[in-house]
Scaffold this motif. Structure first.
Motif, PDB file in Angstrom:
ATOM      1  N   ASN A 117       0.842  -1.275   0.088  1.00 38.21           N
ATOM      2  CA  ASN A 117      -0.208  -0.023  -0.127  1.00 38.21           C
ATOM      3  C   ASN A 117       1.042   1.331   0.044  1.00 38.21           C
ATOM      4  O   ASN A 117       0.476   2.206   0.373  1.00 38.21           O
ATOM      5  CB  ASN A 117      -0.953  -0.085   1.275  1.00 38.21           C
ATOM      6  CG  ASN A 117      -2.006  -1.296   1.308  1.00 38.21           C
ATOM      7  OD1 ASN A 117      -2.971  -1.040   0.549  1.00 38.21           O
ATOM      8  ND2 ASN A 117      -1.544  -2.321   1.990  1.00 38.21           N
ATOM      9  N   VAL A 118       2.110   1.261  -0.558  1.00 41.98           N
ATOM     10  CA  VAL A 118       2.897   2.315  -0.621  1.00 41.98           C
ATOM     11  C   VAL A 118       2.570   3.657  -1.295  1.00 41.98           C
ATOM     12  O   VAL A 118       2.587   4.628  -0.914  1.00 41.98           O
ATOM     13  CB  VAL A 118       4.215   1.798  -1.196  1.00 41.98           C
ATOM     14  CG1 VAL A 118       3.942   1.697  -2.826  1.00 41.98           C
ATOM     15  CG2 VAL A 118       5.379   2.903  -1.309  1.00 41.98           C
ATOM     16  N   ALA A 119       1.412   3.307  -2.376  1.00 39.81           N
ATOM     17  CA  ALA A 119       0.770   4.522  -2.809  1.00 39.81           C
ATOM     18  C   ALA A 119      -0.199   5.347  -1.885  1.00 39.81           C
ATOM     19  O   ALA A 119      -0.278   6.570  -1.904  1.00 39.81           O
ATOM     20  CB  ALA A 119      -0.016   4.256  -4.044  1.00 39.81           C
ATOM     21  N   THR A 120      -0.592   4.699  -0.984  1.00 44.18           N
ATOM     22  CA  THR A 120      -1.327   5.462   0.079  1.00 44.18           C
ATOM     23  C   THR A 120      -0.760   6.003   1.376  1.00 44.18           C
ATOM     24  O   THR A 120      -0.695   7.162   1.364  1.00 44.18           O
ATOM     25  CB  THR A 120      -2.199   4.166   0.758  1.00 44.18           C
ATOM     26  OG1 THR A 120      -3.383   3.777  -0.390  1.00 44.18           O
ATOM     27  CG2 THR A 120      -3.220   4.879   1.745  1.00 44.18           C
ATOM     28  N   TYR A 121       0.125   5.168   2.010  1.00 40.69           N
ATOM     29  CA  TYR A 121       1.039   5.725   2.924  1.00 40.69           C
ATOM     30  C   TYR A 121       2.235   6.705   2.599  1.00 40.69           C
ATOM     31  O   TYR A 121       3.298   5.973   2.617  1.00 40.69           O
ATOM     32  CB  TYR A 121       1.357   4.459   3.991  1.00 40.69           C
ATOM     33  CG  TYR A 121       0.164   3.866   4.390  1.00 40.69           C
ATOM     34  CD1 TYR A 121      -0.544   4.490   5.691  1.00 40.69           C
ATOM     35  CD2 TYR A 121      -0.256   2.740   3.818  1.00 40.69           C
ATOM     36  CE1 TYR A 121      -1.645   3.811   6.070  1.00 40.69           C
ATOM     37  CE2 TYR A 121      -1.362   2.124   4.654  1.00 40.69           C
ATOM     38  CZ  TYR A 121      -1.973   2.562   5.555  1.00 40.69           C
ATOM     39  OH  TYR A 121      -3.157   2.064   6.119  1.00 40.69           O
ATOM     40  N   SER A 122       2.049   7.784   1.961  1.00 41.15           N
ATOM     41  CA  SER A 122       3.206   8.506   1.381  1.00 41.15           C
ATOM     42  C   SER A 122       3.973   8.938   2.115  1.00 41.15           C
ATOM     43  O   SER A 122       5.241   9.455   1.836  1.00 41.15           O
ATOM     44  CB  SER A 122       2.129   9.824   0.579  1.00 41.15           C
ATOM     45  OG  SER A 122       1.561  10.426   1.551  1.00 41.15           O
ATOM     46  N   SER A 123       3.760   9.055   3.601  1.00 44.34           N
ATOM     47  CA  SER A 123       4.825   9.497   4.415  1.00 44.34           C
ATOM     48  C   SER A 123       5.874   8.473   4.976  1.00 44.34           C
ATOM     49  O   SER A 123       7.002   8.856   5.469  1.00 44.34           O
ATOM     50  CB  SER A 123       4.040  10.072   5.563  1.00 44.34           C
ATOM     51  OG  SER A 123       3.259  11.267   5.492  1.00 44.34           O
ATOM     52  N   TRP A 124       5.557   7.340   4.507  1.00 45.55           N
ATOM     53  CA  TRP A 124       6.337   6.255   4.899  1.00 45.55           C
ATOM     54  C   TRP A 124       7.827   6.178   4.277  1.00 45.55           C
ATOM     55  O   TRP A 124       7.880   6.726   3.072  1.00 45.55           O
ATOM     56  CB  TRP A 124       5.751   4.638   4.584  1.00 45.55           C
ATOM     57  CG  TRP A 124       6.373   3.462   4.908  1.00 45.55           C
ATOM     58  CD1 TRP A 124       7.187   3.231   6.029  1.00 45.55           C
ATOM     59  CD2 TRP A 124       6.769   2.458   3.793  1.00 45.55           C
ATOM     60  NE1 TRP A 124       7.806   1.932   5.711  1.00 45.55           N
ATOM     61  CE2 TRP A 124       7.654   1.479   4.464  1.00 45.55           C
ATOM     62  CE3 TRP A 124       6.536   2.218   2.785  1.00 45.55           C
ATOM     63  CZ2 TRP A 124       8.017   0.424   3.874  1.00 45.55           C
ATOM     64  CZ3 TRP A 124       6.665   1.031   2.130  1.00 45.55           C
ATOM     65  CH2 TRP A 124       7.488   0.149   2.701  1.00 45.55           C
ATOM     66  N   ASN A 125       8.909   5.733   4.868  1.00 45.98           N
ATOM     67  CA  ASN A 125      10.149   6.191   4.350  1.00 45.98           C
ATOM     68  C   ASN A 125      10.697   4.655   3.341  1.00 45.98           C
ATOM     69  O   ASN A 125      11.610   4.912   2.990  1.00 45.98           O
ATOM     70  CB  ASN A 125      11.276   6.143   5.519  1.00 45.98           C
ATOM     71  CG  ASN A 125      11.228   4.828   6.321  1.00 45.98           C
ATOM     72  OD1 ASN A 125      10.403   4.107   6.279  1.00 45.98           O
ATOM     73  ND2 ASN A 125      12.411   4.794   7.114  1.00 45.98           N
ATOM     74  N   LYS A 126       9.685   4.129   3.227  1.00 46.94           N
ATOM     75  CA  LYS A 126       9.945   3.024   2.045  1.00 46.94           C
ATOM     76  C   LYS A 126      11.139   2.081   2.531  1.00 46.94           C
ATOM     77  O   LYS A 126      12.021   1.823   1.502  1.00 46.94           O
ATOM     78  CB  LYS A 126      10.001   3.486   0.906  1.00 46.94           C
ATOM     79  CG  LYS A 126       8.778   4.176   0.351  1.00 46.94           C
ATOM     80  CD  LYS A 126       8.963   4.953  -1.083  1.00 46.94           C
ATOM     81  CE  LYS A 126       7.697   5.595  -1.347  1.00 46.94           C
ATOM     82  NZ  LYS A 126       7.280   6.867  -0.615  1.00 46.94           N
ATOM     83  N   SER A 127      11.474   1.529   3.849  1.00 47.60           N
ATOM     84  CA  SER A 127      12.354   1.336   4.224  1.00 47.60           C
ATOM     85  C   SER A 127      12.772  -0.213   3.599  1.00 47.60           C
ATOM     86  O   SER A 127      13.965  -0.466   3.670  1.00 47.60           O
ATOM     87  CB  SER A 127      12.269   1.076   5.781  1.00 47.60           C
ATOM     88  OG  SER A 127      11.361   0.169   6.110  1.00 47.60           O
ATOM     89  N   CYS A 128      11.757  -0.985   3.135  1.00 52.50           N
ATOM     90  CA  CYS A 128      12.160  -2.058   2.534  1.00 52.50           C
ATOM     91  C   CYS A 128      12.034  -2.045   1.095  1.00 52.50           C
ATOM     92  O   CYS A 128      12.030  -3.404   0.412  1.00 52.50           O
ATOM     93  CB  CYS A 128      11.155  -3.120   3.278  1.00 52.50           C
ATOM     94  SG  CYS A 128       9.359  -2.990   2.979  1.00 52.50           S
ATOM     95  N   ILE A 129      11.835  -1.049   0.377  1.00 46.12           N
ATOM     96  CA  ILE A 129      11.928  -1.068  -0.972  1.00 46.12           C
ATOM     97  C   ILE A 129      13.172  -0.389  -1.383  1.00 46.12           C
ATOM     98  O   ILE A 129      13.536   0.935  -0.839  1.00 46.12           O
ATOM     99  CB  ILE A 129      10.548  -0.215  -1.596  1.00 46.12           C
ATOM    100  CG1 ILE A 129       9.311  -0.665  -0.973  1.00 46.12           C
ATOM    101  CG2 ILE A 129      10.608   0.042  -2.993  1.00 46.12           C
ATOM    102  CD1 ILE A 129       7.951  -0.176  -1.192  1.00 46.12           C
ATOM    103  N   ASN A 130      13.834  -0.986  -2.310  1.00 45.96           N
ATOM    104  CA  ASN A 130      15.107  -0.433  -2.817  1.00 45.96           C
ATOM    105  C   ASN A 130      14.880   0.078  -4.314  1.00 45.96           C
ATOM    106  O   ASN A 130      15.563  -0.788  -4.951  1.00 45.96           O
ATOM    107  CB  ASN A 130      16.324  -1.507  -2.539  1.00 45.96           C
ATOM    108  CG  ASN A 130      17.527  -0.980  -2.738  1.00 45.96           C
ATOM    109  OD1 ASN A 130      17.796   0.185  -2.540  1.00 45.96           O
ATOM    110  ND2 ASN A 130      18.367  -1.878  -3.011  1.00 45.96           N
TER     111      ASN A 130
END
Length: 300
Positions: free
Chosen positions: A143-156
């Motif tokens: 749900n990365v598109a929704t939680y835009s403030s997330w730091n995407k720690s596990c996405i490279n």
């Protein structure tokens, strides 16, 4: 507090727990100690304030706890935070303050737990928190598109190994997003240094954007192995990593050999990274004259 007394009792099912306020300082400590790495400081601060910035139709909007999106995140977060809160509380709840110092609980009905049992509880809480964290990160990744403030720690993004799922194709990490967060820095360092030097930035960019199924997996495997070596060395500096090192060197050698034998196919590599072996018989100097060599020695 994010947690209620019922949340805590769900993971530490003791009838004696009646006052959730006793856990509040441990919850706050666990919240800010463990979660910024995986959620980002921005999300952690927002959740602490009781709000969340999310993306809605391309625009950022503020939502509050009664929102379904907010509650969906909390549902995944609470098991992690509850176990970490209990973990943080154990050392202090092991003791009781008395007028003459600190003591332990001891009466006809209760006796202090052995250190072994306390360690088992701590290990259980940590493992449960880690399992919950993997589920939380998977949810955020989906749900990365929704939680835009997330730091995407596990996405490279922008890497030959963009996710835990891709890394898991080469080294078994049970698709652990939590583990991949620690691997990311090693992947990126090696990709920007050793692998760029060996294969060229231009060729690596071509591989990242393309769908090659011949040499790309070989290079990804070598990169995964090199990153794993660095990770293992960071947690066990004196350990023997020769098995992984040999596998890495083999994977790298196979990839380079395949490229050398298929230069007509991989022209970007040929133009930017390949160096043909020096041939003294056909090479010429800057003036166009053939190189020669002289063998000297004693003649009879």
């Amino acid at each position: 507090m994010i947690l209620t007394i019922d949340n805590i009792k769900e993971y530490l099912p003791l009838n004696s727990i009646t006052d959730g306020s006793k856990y509040e300082p441990f919850e706050i400590r666990a919240f800010f100690k463990y979660l910024p790495k995986y959620l980002g400081e921005e999300v952690v601060e927002q959740l602490y304030e009781g709000l969340l910035l999310v993306s809605d139709g391309g625009s950022d909007v503020v939502i509050y706890p009664e929102s379904e999106i907010y509650e969906s995140l909390l549902l995944k977060l609470k098991p992690v935070l509850a176990n970490l809160t209990i973990l943080e509380s154990i050392p202090q709840f092991n003791l009781v303050a008395t007028g003459s110092g600190f003591g332990i609980v001891s009466n006809p009905n209760q006796a202090p737990a052995s250190m072994e049992r306390v360690r088992d509880l701590k290990d259980s809480c940590l493992q449960a928190a880690n399992d919950g964290l993997d589920r939380l990160l998977y949810y955020l990744e989906q749900n990365v598109a929704t939680y835009s403030s997330w730091n995407k720690s596990c996405i490279n993004t922008g890497s030959l190994i963009p996710s835990a799922s891709v890394f898991d194709q080469f080294i078994d990490i049970s698709c652990s997003r939590r583990r991949f967060v620690d691997l990311k820095r090693h992947i990126n360092f090696e990709e920007l240094t050793t692998f760029t030097n060996v294969f060229s930035a231009e060729f690596l960019t071509e591989l990242r954007d393309g769908n090659d199924i011949a040499v790309k997996p070989l290079i990804q495997q070598a990169l995964a192995l090199k990153a794993e070596i660095h990770f293992q060395a960071s947690v066990d500096p004196v350990g023997d990593h020769s098995f992984l090192l040999n596998k890495y060197l083999t994977a790298l050698s196979v990839a380079l050999s395949y490229l050398r034998n298929n230069l007509d196919t991989y022209t970007t590599y040929a133009d930017n990274a390949y160096e043909a072996p020096f041939d003294n018989a056909t090479a010429t100097d800057d003036d166009g004259d053939a190189y020669g060599f002289f063998i000297g020695g004693i003649t009879g």
